[in-house]
Structures are given as C-alpha cells and as structure tokens.
Design a protein around this motif. Structure first.
Motif, PDB file in Angstrom:
ATOM      1  N   ILE A  76       5.154  12.851   2.562  1.00  0.00           N
ATOM      2  CA  ILE A  76       4.572  12.655   3.892  1.00  0.00           C
ATOM      3  C   ILE A  76       3.089  12.307   3.775  1.00  0.00           C
ATOM      4  N   PHE A  77       2.370  12.988   2.882  1.00  0.00           N
ATOM      5  CA  PHE A  77       0.930  12.734   2.711  1.00  0.00           C
ATOM      6  C   PHE A  77       0.659  11.308   2.216  1.00  0.00           C
ATOM      7  N   LYS A  78       1.596  10.731   1.462  1.00  0.00           N
ATOM      8  CA  LYS A  78       1.436   9.375   0.926  1.00  0.00           C
ATOM      9  C   LYS A  78       1.839   8.290   1.919  1.00  0.00           C
ATOM     10  N   ASN A  79       2.456   8.668   3.030  1.00  0.00           N
ATOM     11  CA  ASN A  79       2.987   7.709   3.993  1.00  0.00           C
ATOM     12  C   ASN A  79       1.849   7.002   4.733  1.00  0.00           C
ATOM     13  N   SER A  81       1.905   5.219   7.409  1.00  0.00           N
ATOM     14  CA  SER A  81       1.971   5.391   8.863  1.00  0.00           C
ATOM     15  C   SER A  81       1.269   6.678   9.294  1.00  0.00           C
ATOM     16  N   VAL A  82       1.413   7.723   8.498  1.00  0.00           N
ATOM     17  CA  VAL A  82       0.745   8.988   8.817  1.00  0.00           C
ATOM     18  C   VAL A  82      -0.767   8.817   8.700  1.00  0.00           C
ATOM     19  N   MET A  83      -1.226   8.089   7.673  1.00  0.00           N
ATOM     20  CA  MET A  83      -2.663   7.841   7.513  1.00  0.00           C
ATOM     21  C   MET A  83      -3.201   7.034   8.684  1.00  0.00           C
ATOM     22  N   SER A  87      -6.032   8.242  11.366  1.00  0.00           N
ATOM     23  CA  SER A  87      -7.224   7.421  11.616  1.00  0.00           C
ATOM     24  C   SER A  87      -7.379   7.138  13.104  1.00  0.00           C
ATOM     25  N   THR A  88      -6.268   6.851  13.771  1.00  0.00           N
ATOM     26  CA  THR A  88      -6.293   6.610  15.215  1.00  0.00           C
ATOM     27  C   THR A  88      -6.731   7.874  15.958  1.00  0.00           C
TER      28      THR A  88
END
Length: 106
Positions: A76-79, A81-83, A87-88
């Motif tokens: 999950i941390f590497k995804n 989309s999550v990053m 950021s948003t």
C-alpha cells in the motif's frame, strides 16, 4: 542468527510493562509487549518514524505482528495512487505550507 535475535528480544521484553516501548537499533522501530493470555504475552513491532527533532511523528505508530502484515502495508505504501491521494490532501489541508514557528525568548 534467528535464535540469537529471539533470545535478545525475550531478554529485552522480560521485565517490561504492557504497552511499554523498547527501542531497537533502527530509529523509529520499537518492540512492544501487549497483554496476552495467562503467561503468553504478544510481542509486536511498532513503526513510528522520527521527525526533525528526533521525536515520534505520531502518538501511536503502526503495530505489526508478522512479516505478512509488513508486506501488506508495504504494498500500500508503494502504491502511486495512495501517494497522489496524500499529495492532494496536503494541498487541501495546507500540510505542504508549514510555517516555521520561532522560539520566544523569555
């Protein structure tokens, strides 16, 4: 090597109260003893990165009991989309525009 580490962990946790953190040689990684059944306590790893001042970023970190949990969170941390989501959120919450708070001389 694994047996040696197991012995070190058991020795470090032996006289620790429930939920007390035991620091490791990795900054932001702690051993934590959680109450278990009778004489069988549960030992977990707490991950809580340190900030610029060397204190934990969060009040409570991420508690893990197995490598499977670690790998799952790692995915999950590497995804990307999550990053992008985080950021948003920083833009919405103003997290990226932190102002330095200067000390007041008293």
């Amino acid at each position: 090597m694994a047996k040696e580490m197991e012995t070190k962990i058991r020795d470090a946790i032996k006289n620790v109260k429930a939920w007390q953190r035991v620091p490791t040689s990795v900054n932001g990684v702690y051993l934590v003893k959680a109450p278990g059944n009778a004489d069988n306590d549960t030992i977990m790893v707490e991950i809580n990165p340190l900030n610029d001042r060397g204190t934990s970023m969060k009040r409570k970190g991420l508690f893990l009991k197995s490598s499977v949990e670690f790998e799952g969170f790692g995915e999950i941390f590497k995804n990307e989309s999550v990053m992008e989501l985080l950021s948003t959120l920083e833009g919405i919450n103003g997290g990226s525009n932190k102002q330095e708070i200067k000390a007041i001389e008293i």
